[in-house]
Design a protein around this motif. Sequence first.
Motif, PDB file in Angstrom:
ATOM      1  N   VAL A 113      -7.939 -14.046  -5.884  1.00 56.63           N
ATOM      2  CA  VAL A 113      -8.000 -13.178  -4.657  1.00 56.63           C
ATOM      3  C   VAL A 113      -6.478 -12.718  -4.236  1.00 56.63           C
ATOM      4  N   GLU A 114      -5.764 -13.412  -4.351  1.00 60.96           N
ATOM      5  CA  GLU A 114      -4.414 -12.818  -4.003  1.00 60.96           C
ATOM      6  C   GLU A 114      -3.793 -11.824  -5.022  1.00 60.96           C
ATOM      7  N   GLU A 115      -4.118 -12.126  -6.494  1.00 67.16           N
ATOM      8  CA  GLU A 115      -3.750 -11.215  -7.541  1.00 67.16           C
ATOM      9  C   GLU A 115      -4.590  -9.973  -7.261  1.00 67.16           C
ATOM     10  N   ALA A 116      -5.872 -10.134  -6.940  1.00 70.18           N
ATOM     11  CA  ALA A 116      -6.848  -8.843  -6.926  1.00 70.18           C
ATOM     12  C   ALA A 116      -6.100  -8.208  -5.561  1.00 70.18           C
ATOM     13  N   VAL A 117      -5.805  -8.678  -4.526  1.00 68.40           N
ATOM     14  CA  VAL A 117      -5.280  -7.912  -3.350  1.00 68.40           C
ATOM     15  C   VAL A 117      -4.104  -7.435  -3.838  1.00 68.40           C
ATOM     16  N   VAL A 118      -3.094  -7.825  -4.347  1.00 71.55           N
ATOM     17  CA  VAL A 118      -1.802  -7.322  -4.602  1.00 71.55           C
ATOM     18  C   VAL A 118      -2.099  -5.949  -5.694  1.00 71.55           C
ATOM     19  N   LYS A 119      -2.877  -6.207  -6.689  1.00 70.19           N
ATOM     20  CA  LYS A 119      -3.491  -5.076  -7.401  1.00 70.19           C
ATOM     21  C   LYS A 119      -3.920  -3.978  -6.548  1.00 70.19           C
ATOM     22  N   GLU A 120      -4.995  -4.198  -5.740  1.00 65.32           N
ATOM     23  CA  GLU A 120      -5.638  -3.122  -4.994  1.00 65.32           C
ATOM     24  C   GLU A 120      -4.664  -2.497  -4.040  1.00 65.32           C
ATOM     25  N   TYR A 121      -3.878  -3.392  -3.297  1.00 65.02           N
ATOM     26  CA  TYR A 121      -3.109  -2.934  -1.956  1.00 65.02           C
ATOM     27  C   TYR A 121      -1.691  -2.558  -2.087  1.00 65.02           C
ATOM     28  N   LYS A 122      -1.357  -2.881  -3.383  1.00 63.65           N
ATOM     29  CA  LYS A 122       0.238  -2.470  -3.646  1.00 63.65           C
ATOM     30  C   LYS A 122       0.771  -1.007  -3.635  1.00 63.65           C
ATOM     31  N   PRO A 123      -0.300  -0.462  -4.311  1.00 64.41           N
ATOM     32  CA  PRO A 123      -0.109   1.066  -4.193  1.00 64.41           C
ATOM     33  C   PRO A 123      -0.228   1.793  -2.906  1.00 64.41           C
ATOM     34  N   LYS A 124      -1.170   1.291  -2.257  1.00 65.58           N
ATOM     35  CA  LYS A 124      -1.238   1.645  -0.760  1.00 65.58           C
ATOM     36  C   LYS A 124      -0.127   1.411   0.142  1.00 65.58           C
ATOM     37  N   MET A 125       0.377   0.125   0.090  1.00 63.10           N
ATOM     38  CA  MET A 125       1.360  -0.389   0.770  1.00 63.10           C
ATOM     39  C   MET A 125       2.648   0.680   0.587  1.00 63.10           C
ATOM     40  N   LYS A 126       2.914   0.935  -0.715  1.00 63.50           N
ATOM     41  CA  LYS A 126       3.881   1.868  -1.339  1.00 63.50           C
ATOM     42  C   LYS A 126       3.921   3.112  -0.334  1.00 63.50           C
ATOM     43  N   GLN A 127       2.750   3.516  -0.246  1.00 61.74           N
ATOM     44  CA  GLN A 127       2.723   4.837   0.471  1.00 61.74           C
ATOM     45  C   GLN A 127       2.930   4.925   1.861  1.00 61.74           C
ATOM     46  N   LEU A 128       2.925   3.623   2.569  1.00 61.90           N
ATOM     47  CA  LEU A 128       3.121   3.513   4.061  1.00 61.90           C
ATOM     48  C   LEU A 128       4.627   3.942   4.395  1.00 61.90           C
ATOM     49  N   THR A 129       4.950   4.364   5.328  1.00 61.66           N
ATOM     50  CA  THR A 129       6.331   4.370   6.055  1.00 61.66           C
ATOM     51  C   THR A 129       6.624   2.885   6.521  1.00 61.66           C
ATOM     52  N   PHE A 130       8.067   2.838   6.687  1.00 62.39           N
ATOM     53  CA  PHE A 130       8.441   1.799   7.469  1.00 62.39           C
ATOM     54  C   PHE A 130       7.608   1.536   8.859  1.00 62.39           C
ATOM     55  N   SER A 131       7.577   2.315   9.734  1.00 64.27           N
ATOM     56  CA  SER A 131       6.878   2.103  11.076  1.00 64.27           C
ATOM     57  C   SER A 131       5.453   1.826  10.646  1.00 64.27           C
ATOM     58  N   GLN A 132       4.800   2.580   9.896  1.00 63.05           N
ATOM     59  CA  GLN A 132       3.432   2.344   9.561  1.00 63.05           C
ATOM     60  C   GLN A 132       3.228   0.874   8.959  1.00 63.05           C
ATOM     61  N   GLY A 133       4.121   0.443   8.165  1.00 63.31           N
ATOM     62  CA  GLY A 133       4.044  -0.960   7.503  1.00 63.31           C
ATOM     63  C   GLY A 133       4.162  -2.047   8.831  1.00 63.31           C
ATOM     64  N   LYS A 134       5.080  -1.547   9.731  1.00 64.44           N
ATOM     65  CA  LYS A 134       5.206  -2.477  10.914  1.00 64.44           C
ATOM     66  C   LYS A 134       3.978  -2.431  11.967  1.00 64.44           C
ATOM     67  N   LEU A 135       3.370  -1.226  11.996  1.00 65.58           N
ATOM     68  CA  LEU A 135       2.066  -1.134  12.712  1.00 65.58           C
ATOM     69  C   LEU A 135       1.176  -1.805  12.042  1.00 65.58           C
ATOM     70  N   LEU A 136       0.724  -1.953  10.877  1.00 65.20           N
ATOM     71  CA  LEU A 136      -0.217  -2.546  10.471  1.00 65.20           C
ATOM     72  C   LEU A 136       0.019  -3.968  10.368  1.00 65.20           C
ATOM     73  N   ILE A 137       1.305  -4.534  10.642  1.00 64.35           N
ATOM     74  CA  ILE A 137       1.283  -6.108  10.863  1.00 64.35           C
ATOM     75  C   ILE A 137       0.530  -6.202  12.067  1.00 64.35           C
TER      76      ILE A 137
END
Length: 200
Positions: A113-137
């Motif tokens: 599951v962890e590998e699948a999550v990293v594979k699916e969401y890593k590209p999405k996370m790279k597109q987030l700005t720093f403030s969007q990442g903090k908001l996501l948390i």
Amino acid sequence: MKRLCVIAVLLWAVLLAAVAQELGDPEFVPMVKVAKTVVDGDTIQYMEMQNVYVYPEPTFKNKRQAKAYARLVRNVKKVLPIAKQVRQMLIETAEYVETIPTKRERDEHLKRVEEAVVKEYKPKMKQLTFSQGKLLIKLVDRECNSTAFEAIQAFIGPVRAGMWQAFAWMFGASLKKGYRPDGVDKLTERVVLMVEAGQM
């Protein structure tokens, strides 16, 4: 009088539906459930509608505050769907893990599951700005009723959760950051509620 109220609510629902069609926004279509109930031998129709939030128009001291508010709205619209996906994924994973009989098989499943999550969401996370990442948390905490750190710790253990916390800390973020809708995050909660209701 009751009849007049029912007619007024029906007209309001029709008007909202017409506005939604005109705007062409599928998220704005109000959810209306019409049913009936029997009270003292009399059949009465009633409607259940989704919440409508009414807030005073925000006032800003300067253009900088107005831009910050517009940025918050844009960020919530981008990040909130991801936080909702995280909640759904956590629920599904937790329910499935409970059906796995041995610890070894559970650990293997969680690793997949962890590998699948990293594979699916890593590209999405790279597109987030720093403030969007903090908001996501923060929005993950809002959706899951636990911080991102607690959610990670529950599935992959405290050592690896600590590693992810250290990684986030290097970039000035914290997975332990909680969501406070009555405090610091009051304006964010207002925006989230209005976005969820299709009012923004």
